[in-house]
Design a protein around this motif. Structure first.
Motif, mmCIF file in Angstrom:
data_model
loop_
_atom_site.group_PDB
_atom_site.id
_atom_site.type_symbol
_atom_site.label_atom_id
_atom_site.label_comp_id
_atom_site.label_asym_id
_atom_site.label_seq_id
_atom_site.Cartn_x
_atom_site.Cartn_y
_atom_site.Cartn_z
ATOM 1 N N MET A 126 0.839 -1.195 0.000
ATOM 2 C CA MET A 126 0.000 0.000 0.000
ATOM 3 C C MET A 126 0.876 1.247 0.000
ATOM 4 S SD MET A 126 -2.752 -1.154 2.928
ATOM 5 C CE MET A 126 -3.176 0.555 3.208
ATOM 6 N N LEU A 127 2.044 1.123 0.579
ATOM 7 C CA LEU A 127 2.938 2.268 0.743
ATOM 8 C C LEU A 127 3.895 2.432 -0.433
ATOM 9 C CD1 LEU A 127 3.551 4.464 2.849
ATOM 10 C CD2 LEU A 127 5.205 2.911 3.884
ATOM 11 N N ILE A 128 4.421 1.316 -0.968
ATOM 12 C CA ILE A 128 5.466 1.418 -1.989
ATOM 13 C C ILE A 128 5.091 0.747 -3.309
ATOM 14 C CG2 ILE A 128 7.295 1.575 -0.265
ATOM 15 C CD1 ILE A 128 7.943 -1.378 -0.862
ATOM 16 N N GLY A 129 3.883 0.246 -3.425
ATOM 17 C CA GLY A 129 3.463 -0.397 -4.666
ATOM 18 C C GLY A 129 4.215 -1.691 -4.912
ATOM 19 N N ASP A 130 4.601 -1.919 -6.165
ATOM 20 C CA ASP A 130 5.278 -3.161 -6.549
ATOM 21 C C ASP A 130 6.790 -2.979 -6.656
ATOM 22 O OD1 ASP A 130 2.885 -4.592 -6.673
ATOM 23 O OD2 ASP A 130 2.508 -3.913 -8.730
ATOM 24 N N ALA A 131 7.355 -2.108 -5.826
ATOM 25 C CA ALA A 131 8.793 -1.839 -5.883
ATOM 26 C C ALA A 131 9.613 -3.094 -5.627
ATOM 27 C CB ALA A 131 9.165 -0.751 -4.884
ATOM 28 N N GLN B 71 11.009 3.656 13.183
ATOM 29 C CA GLN B 71 10.085 2.929 14.033
ATOM 30 C C GLN B 71 10.148 1.437 13.733
ATOM 31 O OE1 GLN B 71 7.975 4.025 16.509
ATOM 32 N NE2 GLN B 71 8.911 6.044 16.324
ATOM 33 N N GLY B 72 10.280 0.651 14.768
ATOM 34 C CA GLY B 72 10.102 -0.787 14.649
ATOM 35 C C GLY B 72 11.208 -1.511 13.912
ATOM 36 N N TYR B 73 10.816 -2.599 13.214
ATOM 37 C CA TYR B 73 11.757 -3.550 12.642
ATOM 38 C C TYR B 73 11.826 -3.489 11.121
ATOM 39 C CZ TYR B 73 12.224 -5.861 17.164
ATOM 40 O OH TYR B 73 12.511 -6.131 18.480
ATOM 41 N N LYS B 74 10.918 -2.798 10.476
ATOM 42 C CA LYS B 74 10.823 -2.874 9.020
ATOM 43 C C LYS B 74 11.525 -1.687 8.368
ATOM 44 C CE LYS B 74 8.910 -6.709 9.635
ATOM 45 N NZ LYS B 74 9.763 -7.900 9.475
ATOM 46 N N ILE B 75 12.832 -1.659 8.498
ATOM 47 C CA ILE B 75 13.628 -0.535 8.025
ATOM 48 C C ILE B 75 13.656 -0.474 6.495
ATOM 49 C CG2 ILE B 75 15.728 -1.934 8.234
ATOM 50 C CD1 ILE B 75 15.409 1.886 8.666
ATOM 51 N N LEU B 76 13.574 -1.624 5.802
ATOM 52 C CA LEU B 76 13.595 -1.605 4.346
ATOM 53 C C LEU B 76 12.416 -0.813 3.792
ATOM 54 C CD1 LEU B 76 14.634 -2.570 1.575
ATOM 55 C CD2 LEU B 76 13.238 -4.633 1.869
ATOM 56 N N LEU B 77 11.244 -1.070 4.313
ATOM 57 C CA LEU B 77 10.040 -0.350 3.882
ATOM 58 C C LEU B 77 10.200 1.145 4.126
ATOM 59 C CD1 LEU B 77 7.119 -0.794 2.805
ATOM 60 C CD2 LEU B 77 6.388 -0.874 5.189
ATOM 61 N N ASP B 78 10.790 1.482 5.254
ATOM 62 C CA ASP B 78 11.034 2.881 5.613
ATOM 63 C C ASP B 78 11.989 3.534 4.616
ATOM 64 O OD1 ASP B 78 10.949 5.219 7.032
ATOM 65 O OD2 ASP B 78 11.916 4.449 8.835
ATOM 66 N N ILE B 79 13.065 2.843 4.246
ATOM 67 C CA ILE B 79 14.053 3.392 3.315
ATOM 68 C C ILE B 79 13.435 3.640 1.945
ATOM 69 C CG2 ILE B 79 16.165 2.861 2.040
ATOM 70 C CD1 ILE B 79 17.115 1.342 4.558
ATOM 71 N N ILE B 80 12.699 2.654 1.439
ATOM 72 C CA ILE B 80 12.102 2.795 0.100
ATOM 73 C C ILE B 80 11.081 3.923 0.072
ATOM 74 C CG2 ILE B 80 10.706 1.651 -1.664
ATOM 75 C CD1 ILE B 80 11.954 -1.006 -0.774
ATOM 76 N N SER B 81 10.230 3.995 1.096
ATOM 77 C CA SER B 81 9.169 4.999 1.094
ATOM 78 C C SER B 81 9.684 6.399 1.406
ATOM 79 C CB SER B 81 8.080 4.613 2.115
ATOM 80 O OG SER B 81 8.621 4.584 3.430
ATOM 81 N N SER B 82 10.869 6.504 2.012
ATOM 82 C CA SER B 82 11.410 7.808 2.388
ATOM 83 C C SER B 82 12.359 8.386 1.345
ATOM 84 C CB SER B 82 12.155 7.702 3.728
ATOM 85 O OG SER B 82 11.296 7.290 4.763
ATOM 86 N N SER B 83 12.744 7.602 0.359
ATOM 87 C CA SER B 83 13.709 8.072 -0.635
ATOM 88 C C SER B 83 13.146 9.258 -1.422
ATOM 89 C CB SER B 83 14.077 6.940 -1.593
ATOM 90 O OG SER B 83 14.931 7.423 -2.614
ATOM 91 N N PRO B 84 13.960 10.282 -1.645
ATOM 92 C CA PRO B 84 13.481 11.448 -2.407
ATOM 93 C C PRO B 84 13.317 11.160 -3.898
ATOM 94 C CG PRO B 84 15.812 11.693 -1.869
ATOM 95 C CD PRO B 84 15.326 10.481 -1.131
ATOM 96 N N ARG B 85 13.776 10.018 -4.357
ATOM 97 C CA ARG B 85 13.610 9.642 -5.765
ATOM 98 C C ARG B 85 13.278 8.152 -5.844
ATOM 99 N NH1 ARG B 85 18.000 6.721 -7.440
ATOM 100 N NH2 ARG B 85 19.939 6.960 -6.256
#
Length: 377
Positions: free
Chosen positions: A156-161, A187-201
């Motif tokens: 829901m957050l990053i699509g099919d990345a 927050q929490g354990y899912k740092i990969l999701l955080d990195i992908i969704s936070s990237s400026p590009r």
């Protein structure tokens, strides 16, 4: 000024290992990673959250014979996501790998991931359990279902990345992390999701399949809070930071506290006590309940113990009492403006919750951090 020679042994790859009570796994992991990477120059940074089993001492002992292995020991703070970022910021390699210490992540895939990142000029390589050739090992149906649900929610957050947004095993260019470090939730354990969704590009993402293995030593860290923190991460990212995850949990605890309040109030009423003493007892019981849960879960990375916990309980009661006055004051103002009890009640409740959260975060669970900063200055 002369230019220093480039060290041929400088690490190309920095491997970040967040740990808590993983002492028995450290030495075997170092040997296994070294055997897997071969000629690729690497370093390992173990970021340990002050483990009771003294994982940090084991890392120090290993480091005396393996100079490319070092430890960051964190005292008074916890969390996998923040540990990963802290380790990455201390890394010397241009490429950073993240994996667990418990052998659930297949270290033999590291060189494949590294070559894939270089050959495909990728920003990020995800070791996926759900691509062709990957798998979840011997998970039971319940864990498979939970993982599938979390994966769908992550998309829901990053699509099919990526096919595996919940993976804790990945490799990323250090420059990518540096570009988004200030926007990470941590927050929490899912740092990969955080990195992908936070990237400026939009990141160039490649995948390498692997089969998830069973833990070799120690105990699993998976629990209800892991999934709860994942939900809070989604809330924060989907709201673009407007709703802090900690505030969500603070409000949930407050809702549970209301239930405790009503149970005590009505229970004492059934026992024949008058309303006023019953109400006072219910307020005290709910405050204590809320404090214990907030200290254990909402602020578990800043958890108060010993005398500080006792002092914190009294401070929390004072903060909540002032919050109640703010609640009443705003509700009174709202009822004059709207003549609607429901709107006035909601306005007062929101004001009380925001005040309690802000004051508690700053004055109760923020006191130790402020003292440390003052002492450091």
């Amino acid at each position: 000024m002369t230019t220093p020679d480039v060290d041929d042994h400088a690490p190309l790859l920095s491997i970040i290992i967040p740990t808590f009570n993983e002492a028995a796994n450290i030495a075997p992991l170092v040997d296994a990673v070294g055997a897997a990477l071969g000629a690729i120059a690497w370093e390992m940074i173990v970021v340990d959250d002050d483990s009771p089993d003294h994982t940090f001492d084991v890392v120090a002992a290993v480091g005396r014979t393996h100079p490319n292995v070092r430890c960051i020991r964190r005292v008074g703070r916890r969390g996998l996501a923040s540990a990963v970022i802290e380790g990455a910021l201390a890394a010397n390699g241009d490429v950073v790998a993240v994996m667990d210490a418990d052998f659930q992540h297949d270290e033999t895939r590291l060189p494949v991931m590294y070559r894939t990142l270089i050959d495909q000029d990728a920003d990020l390589v995800v070791a996926t359990r759900y691509g062709r050739g990957g798998g979840v090992g011997d998970w039971d149906p319940t864990r498979v279902a939970i993982s599938d649900l979390a994966t769908r929610m992550g998309r829901m957050l990053i699509g099919d990345a990526t096919t595996d947004p919940m993976s804790g095993f990945f490799m990323v260019r250090r420059a990518v992390l540096a570009a988004s470090v200030y926007d990470l939730s941590l927050q929490g354990y899912k740092i990969l999701l955080d990195i992908i969704s936070s990237s400026p590009r939009r990141l160039r993402i490649a995948e390498v399949p692997y089969i998830f293995r069973g833990r070799r030593e120690g105990e699993s860290k998976i629990g209800p809070m892991v999934f709860a923190e994942f939900l809070f991460l989604l809330i924060e990212k989907l709201s673009r930071g407007l709703i802090p995850p900690r505030f969500v949990l603070f409000c949930i605890v407050g809702g549970l506290g209301l239930g405790i309040h009503l149970v005590i109030l009505n229970g004492l009423g059934l026992l024949g006590f008058g309303f006023l003493p019953s109400q006072i007892s219910a307020i005290a019981g709910a405050m204590l309940f809320n404090y214990v849960l907030n200290n254990e879960f909402t602020y578990r990375d800043k958890r108060l113990t010993g005398v500080n916990a006792v002092v914190g309980a009294f401070a929390f009661a004072i903060v909540c009492s002032i919050g109640a006055l703010a609640n009443v004051g705003v509700a009174e103002l709202a009822i004059r403006q709207t003549d609607n009890w429901s709107i006035a009640g909601i306005a007062g409740a929101v004001m009380g919750a925001v005040f309690n959260f802000g004051a508690a975060t700053s004055l109760i669970w923020g006191r130790r951090a402020k003292r440390r900063r003052k002492a450091a200055a």
